[in-house]
Design a protein around this motif. Structure first.
Motif, PDB file in Angstrom:
ATOM      1  N   LEU A   1       0.841  -1.191   0.000  1.00 36.64           N
ATOM      2  CA  LEU A   1       0.000   0.000   0.000  1.00 36.64           C
ATOM      3  C   LEU A   1       0.882   1.248   0.000  1.00 36.64           C
ATOM      4  O   LEU A   1       0.678   2.184  -0.782  1.00 36.64           O
ATOM      5  CB  LEU A   1      -0.902  -0.022   1.231  1.00 36.64           C
ATOM      6  CG  LEU A   1      -2.022   1.003   1.248  1.00 36.64           C
ATOM      7  CD1 LEU A   1      -3.041   0.678   0.182  1.00 36.64           C
ATOM      8  CD2 LEU A   1      -2.676   1.054   2.612  1.00 36.64           C
ATOM      9  N   ASN A   2       1.901   1.243   0.878  1.00 35.08           N
ATOM     10  CA  ASN A   2       2.861   2.354   0.901  1.00 35.08           C
ATOM     11  C   ASN A   2       3.465   2.572  -0.471  1.00 35.08           C
ATOM     12  O   ASN A   2       3.521   3.696  -0.978  1.00 35.08           O
ATOM     13  CB  ASN A   2       4.007   2.047   1.868  1.00 35.08           C
ATOM     14  CG  ASN A   2       3.704   2.487   3.279  1.00 35.08           C
ATOM     15  OD1 ASN A   2       2.885   3.369   3.484  1.00 35.08           O
ATOM     16  ND2 ASN A   2       4.360   1.875   4.235  1.00 35.08           N
ATOM     17  N   GLY A   3       3.935   1.475  -1.075  1.00 39.93           N
ATOM     18  CA  GLY A   3       4.614   1.568  -2.359  1.00 39.93           C
ATOM     19  C   GLY A   3       3.698   2.121  -3.436  1.00 39.93           C
ATOM     20  O   GLY A   3       4.094   2.985  -4.219  1.00 39.93           O
ATOM     21  N   MET A   4       2.449   1.635  -3.443  1.00 38.08           N
ATOM     22  CA  MET A   4       1.522   2.106  -4.467  1.00 38.08           C
ATOM     23  C   MET A   4       1.216   3.586  -4.269  1.00 38.08           C
ATOM     24  O   MET A   4       1.140   4.349  -5.231  1.00 38.08           O
ATOM     25  CB  MET A   4       0.234   1.284  -4.419  1.00 38.08           C
ATOM     26  CG  MET A   4       0.470  -0.134  -4.918  1.00 38.08           C
ATOM     27  SD  MET A   4      -1.004  -1.103  -5.218  1.00 38.08           S
ATOM     28  CE  MET A   4      -1.876  -1.054  -3.714  1.00 38.08           C
ATOM     29  N   LEU A   5       1.057   3.983  -3.002  1.00 42.38           N
ATOM     30  CA  LEU A   5       0.760   5.391  -2.738  1.00 42.38           C
ATOM     31  C   LEU A   5       1.930   6.283  -3.158  1.00 42.38           C
ATOM     32  O   LEU A   5       1.728   7.342  -3.748  1.00 42.38           O
ATOM     33  CB  LEU A   5       0.456   5.596  -1.245  1.00 42.38           C
ATOM     34  CG  LEU A   5      -0.928   5.123  -0.801  1.00 42.38           C
ATOM     35  CD1 LEU A   5      -1.039   5.131   0.707  1.00 42.38           C
ATOM     36  CD2 LEU A   5      -2.006   6.004  -1.409  1.00 42.38           C
ATOM     37  N   VAL A   6       3.164   5.834  -2.855  1.00 41.91           N
ATOM     38  CA  VAL A   6       4.324   6.639  -3.234  1.00 41.91           C
ATOM     39  C   VAL A   6       4.381   6.786  -4.754  1.00 41.91           C
ATOM     40  O   VAL A   6       4.642   7.862  -5.285  1.00 41.91           O
ATOM     41  CB  VAL A   6       5.624   6.018  -2.685  1.00 41.91           C
ATOM     42  CG1 VAL A   6       6.843   6.680  -3.312  1.00 41.91           C
ATOM     43  CG2 VAL A   6       5.678   6.167  -1.180  1.00 41.91           C
ATOM     44  N   ASN A   7       4.101   5.690  -5.464  1.00 43.78           N
ATOM     45  CA  ASN A   7       4.104   5.742  -6.922  1.00 43.78           C
ATOM     46  C   ASN A   7       3.032   6.654  -7.459  1.00 43.78           C
ATOM     47  O   ASN A   7       3.247   7.447  -8.363  1.00 43.78           O
ATOM     48  CB  ASN A   7       3.850   4.342  -7.499  1.00 43.78           C
ATOM     49  CG  ASN A   7       5.111   3.536  -7.502  1.00 43.78           C
ATOM     50  OD1 ASN A   7       6.184   4.089  -7.626  1.00 43.78           O
ATOM     51  ND2 ASN A   7       4.987   2.235  -7.347  1.00 43.78           N
ATOM     52  N   TRP A   8       1.862   6.511  -6.868  1.00 42.95           N
ATOM     53  CA  TRP A   8       0.702   7.173  -7.427  1.00 42.95           C
ATOM     54  C   TRP A   8       0.676   8.656  -7.074  1.00 42.95           C
ATOM     55  O   TRP A   8       0.361   9.502  -7.905  1.00 42.95           O
ATOM     56  CB  TRP A   8      -0.564   6.463  -6.924  1.00 42.95           C
ATOM     57  CG  TRP A   8      -1.811   7.037  -7.486  1.00 42.95           C
ATOM     58  CD1 TRP A   8      -2.102   7.244  -8.803  1.00 42.95           C
ATOM     59  CD2 TRP A   8      -2.925   7.509  -6.747  1.00 42.95           C
ATOM     60  NE1 TRP A   8      -3.339   7.813  -8.925  1.00 42.95           N
ATOM     61  CE2 TRP A   8      -3.871   7.987  -7.681  1.00 42.95           C
ATOM     62  CE3 TRP A   8      -3.252   7.562  -5.387  1.00 42.95           C
ATOM     63  CZ2 TRP A   8      -5.094   8.523  -7.293  1.00 42.95           C
ATOM     64  CZ3 TRP A   8      -4.468   8.087  -5.005  1.00 42.95           C
ATOM     65  CH2 TRP A   8      -5.369   8.554  -5.950  1.00 42.95           C
ATOM     66  N   LEU A   9       1.030   8.962  -5.809  1.00 41.21           N
ATOM     67  CA  LEU A   9       0.932  10.351  -5.373  1.00 41.21           C
ATOM     68  C   LEU A   9       2.129  11.182  -5.828  1.00 41.21           C
ATOM     69  O   LEU A   9       2.080  12.392  -5.801  1.00 41.21           O
ATOM     70  CB  LEU A   9       0.817  10.415  -3.847  1.00 41.21           C
ATOM     71  CG  LEU A   9      -0.408   9.723  -3.258  1.00 41.21           C
ATOM     72  CD1 LEU A   9      -0.374   9.771  -1.743  1.00 41.21           C
ATOM     73  CD2 LEU A   9      -1.674  10.383  -3.772  1.00 41.21           C
ATOM     74  N   LYS A  10       3.219  10.512  -6.225  1.00 40.23           N
ATOM     75  CA  LYS A  10       4.424  11.211  -6.673  1.00 40.23           C
ATOM     76  C   LYS A  10       4.881  12.249  -5.652  1.00 40.23           C
ATOM     77  O   LYS A  10       5.432  13.283  -6.010  1.00 40.23           O
ATOM     78  CB  LYS A  10       4.200  11.912  -8.019  1.00 40.23           C
ATOM     79  CG  LYS A  10       3.827  11.003  -9.161  1.00 40.23           C
ATOM     80  CD  LYS A  10       5.051  10.631  -9.979  1.00 40.23           C
ATOM     81  CE  LYS A  10       4.701   9.683 -11.104  1.00 40.23           C
ATOM     82  NZ  LYS A  10       4.184   8.376 -10.635  1.00 40.23           N
TER      83      LYS A  10
END
Lengths: 335, 342
Positions: B127-136
């Protein structure tokens, strides 16, 4: 309204405030917007707002700028002022003098602490994260060491207590001070050379260096101002709670960042407006008080803040301006 | 004549000094080693009771949870991000898994429990990883958000009360010892077997970082993301991997924490973030990414635990620990930044 003052972010934040107030009228009733509850919110928002302004300055300066040491420095300045002030004035004999001495010592500590951050970031070239993480631990640690880990009671000192709690014409003095500081900062950022340079520096530090901007001194000044703002927050905290302790407001690091992000300050640097930070702090305080009135637990509040931070990070990625003209294109140099 | 000799001598000394600095800059691992030796010698000189195997066992035991966290932070840091939600992930995973097992499968063995912990942690990390990717957005800010969200979720929806009737298998696992010795005050000191989990995790992390393609990708992305992207590394995938890996280690650490302390307390572990980050930074990992070694990190963890455990032996009150750790971080930060510039 001239477009120079008004932008989408401002309107959006005002809307958030309005929505929270309307929601609270339904959920809590009219006592939420009563004078007393508004006044108590106003004193609390000052602490948060000042810390958030510090975070905003650090973020606006760019290079991964962030100030994680704000609340730690606020607490430390209170603790040191508590220990040193009795050397110059006694609270019982000369309460007014005591308060001025207390405030002066706090601010000196704040400026020194901020200058440490500024030196580390500006002159030594440390990454802001590591510098302020280290000083956060250092400041907290010194405060723990000096107090032995317990809260120190100031007792009832009338002028100090009035500063936090006595409204003058309906407005708490501390809140008026916060607004005054915010206004001054806004003027500085918009109309002085420092302000213009800060946003240029945040947009592109290499270009700023070639443009002849004294980059190191800019970082130094910026983090020093952030430290000073933190110490003012420390005075307000001491006055409001009549005590100083090392672990007051442990979640404030996060809340200050949340306020800044909500206000549209870009974590990459180069953009941020004081008025948005002020309004965003108000919105957060309204929500926080609403949770209190609804008897929701602190844990739920922490959870909500975390989700809100993520939500606003997401919101800043979605460009709604095409549909709603919510956010105007980001222009550097706007205070 | 005298003047010239004096001049050469001082220049020699200067050269040797610069050489020493340069050598340290090339071998950042020497930094924690030197500090550890320094702390040991000073503490040992002031209080000879420091030199006991029992103290070593204590330090090793106290290093396990912090060490697992630190390996996760190292991996994320090597890829250029800073992760601060690991303690919240561990608290969320340890409390929910323990509560679930106690209520629904009290006879479950330790292996499935560890797997559940690892899986739960991996999910949170993903979840952390996806958020970091998505939120930039900077990973630090994103993970501050998830830190509070995870913590809030466990305390709001799962529970706030600690319980001591943890599953039998977890309790038993915490009590398995590799070695037992009796120290000078006739007190039995044990080296628990779960120390081995840290050893295994360190080896796995080392292999991933040094002997696999994903490891190369991690350092490349951490060093220069734009160039890594042009070289064909998929940055989002690397991000997702490092955060999931850190989450997995945090989940395992949570389970070990419960086994070791024989109770599940959702308030535990919060506030341990800074010490872990301090350990990784002291171990020579650069906060801007692209650098950092497993060995250095483990030494950093030992150093932090050493400082936490032995300051009391030399009469420094425990209240000053945080200040000293802060000083260490700044010292390390200054040191590495200054040597990098040369």
């Amino acid at each position: 309204m001239s477009s120079k003052f008004y932008d989408g972010q401002l309107g959006f934040l005002a809307l958030v405030n309005a929505v929270v107030i309307v929601a609270s009228l339904f959920l809590v009733g009219p006592k939420f917007v009563g004078l007393y509850s508004m006044q108590s919110m106003a004193t609390q928002v000052s602490e948060l707002g000042l810390l958030a302004l510090g975070v905003m300055l650090a973020m606006a300066a760019g290079r991964g700028g962030i100030d994680l040491s704000g609340i730690a420095l606020a607490n430390l300045s209170g603790v040191i002022a508590f220990n040193l002030a009795p050397q110059f004035a006694t609270a019982t004999d000369a309460p007014m003098l005591y308060c001025w001495v207390f405030a002066a010592i706090s601010i000196v500590v704040g400026i020194l602490g901020g200058a440490i951050n500024g030196t580390l970031v500006g002159y030594a070239g440390l990454t802001p994260i590591i510098a302020t993480l280290g000083t956060q631990m250092l400041f907290t640690g010194v405060a723990v060491g000096l107090t032995g880990g317990s809260a120190l009671r100031l007792g009832y000192i009338p002028p100090l207590d009035d500063f936090a709690n006595l409204p003058v014409m309906g407005v708490p003095i501390s809140f008026a001070l916060f607004l005054g500081i915010a206004f001054a900062l806004a003027i500085v950022l918009r109309y002085t050379k420092y302000g213009m340079r800060l946003f240029l520096l945040g947009s592109n530090d290499v270009a700023a260096r070639y443009a002849g901007i004294p980059v190191r001194r800019m970082y130094f000044i910026t983090y020093t101002i952030a430290g000073m703002l933190a110490s003012v927050a420390g005075i307000i905290i001491a006055a409001r709670t009549s005590s100083v302790k090392w672990d007051y407001g442990t979640s404030y690091v996060m809340v200050a960042i949340l306020i800044a992000v909500m206000a549209g300050v870009r974590p990459e640097g180069g953009y941020g407006r004081v008025i948005c930070v002020v309004i965003s702090a108000c919105a957060l305080q309204l929500m926080s008080s609403l949770f209190n009135f609804m008897h929701l637990s602190n844990f739920f509040r922490d959870c909500a803040w975390g989700l809100l931070l993520l939500l606003f990070l997401a919101a800043s990625k979605v460009d709604l301006s095409m549909y709603l003209r919510f956010r105007t294109p980001v222009r550097p140099g706007r205070a | 004549m005298t003047d010239t000799t004096f001049g050469t001598a001082s220049r020699d000394r200067e050269n040797r000094f610069t050489q020493a600095i340069e050598w340290l800059a090339r071998n950042p691992i020497a930094f924690p080693v030197l500090l550890i030796c320094l702390v040991c010698l000073v503490v040992g000189a002031i209080n000879p009771s420091f030199w006991q195997v029992a103290n070593l066992f204590d330090i090793l035991r106290a290093s396990v949870v912090r060490g697992l966290f630190a390996l996760g932070v190292l991996t994320v840091l090597a890829a250029g991000g800073l992760e601060v939600s690991f303690a919240s992930i561990a608290a969320l995973v340890m409390y929910s898994v323990t509560k679930f097992v106690v209520n629904y499968a009290p006879d479950l063995g330790i292996l499935p429990i560890l797997v559940m912990g690892a899986a739960g942690g991996t999910l949170c990390g993903m979840l952390n990883g996806m958020l970091v990717n998505w939120l930039k957005a900077p990973a630090l800010i994103v993970t501050i958000g998830t830190q509070y969200a995870f913590r809030g979720i466990v305390l709001t929806f799962i529970g706030t009360s600690l319980f001591m009737n943890i599953p039998v298998s977890m309790d038993a696992f915490g009590q398995v010892n590799l070695m037992t010795i009796t120290n000078s005050s006739e007190f039995e000191v044990k080296l628990p077997a779960y120390v081995l989990i840290l050893v295994v995790a360190a080896c796995v992390t080392w292999v991933i970082l040094n002997r696999t393609l994903i490891g190369r990708a991690i350092y490349a992305v951490g060093g220069k993301p734009e160039i890594a992207e042009r070289l064909g590394f998929r940055v989002p995938r690397v991000q997702l991997f490092v955060f999931s890996f850190a989450g997995m280690l945090a989940g395992i650490a949570g389970i070990l924490h419960v086994s070791a302390n024989r109770l599940a307390n959702p308030f535990d572990l919060a506030g341990s973030e800074l010490a872990v980050i301090a350990a990784v930074v002291l171990g020579g990992a650069r906060i801007t990414g692209g650098a950092g070694t497993v060995g250095g990190t483990m030494l950093g963890v030992l150093l932090i635990t050493l400082v936490n455990n032995v300051l009391v032996l030399v009469g420094i009150p425990s209240t000053w620990q945080t200040a000293i750790l802060g000083g260490f971080i700044l010292f390390a930060g200054l040191f590495f930044t200054l040597t990098e510039k040369k």
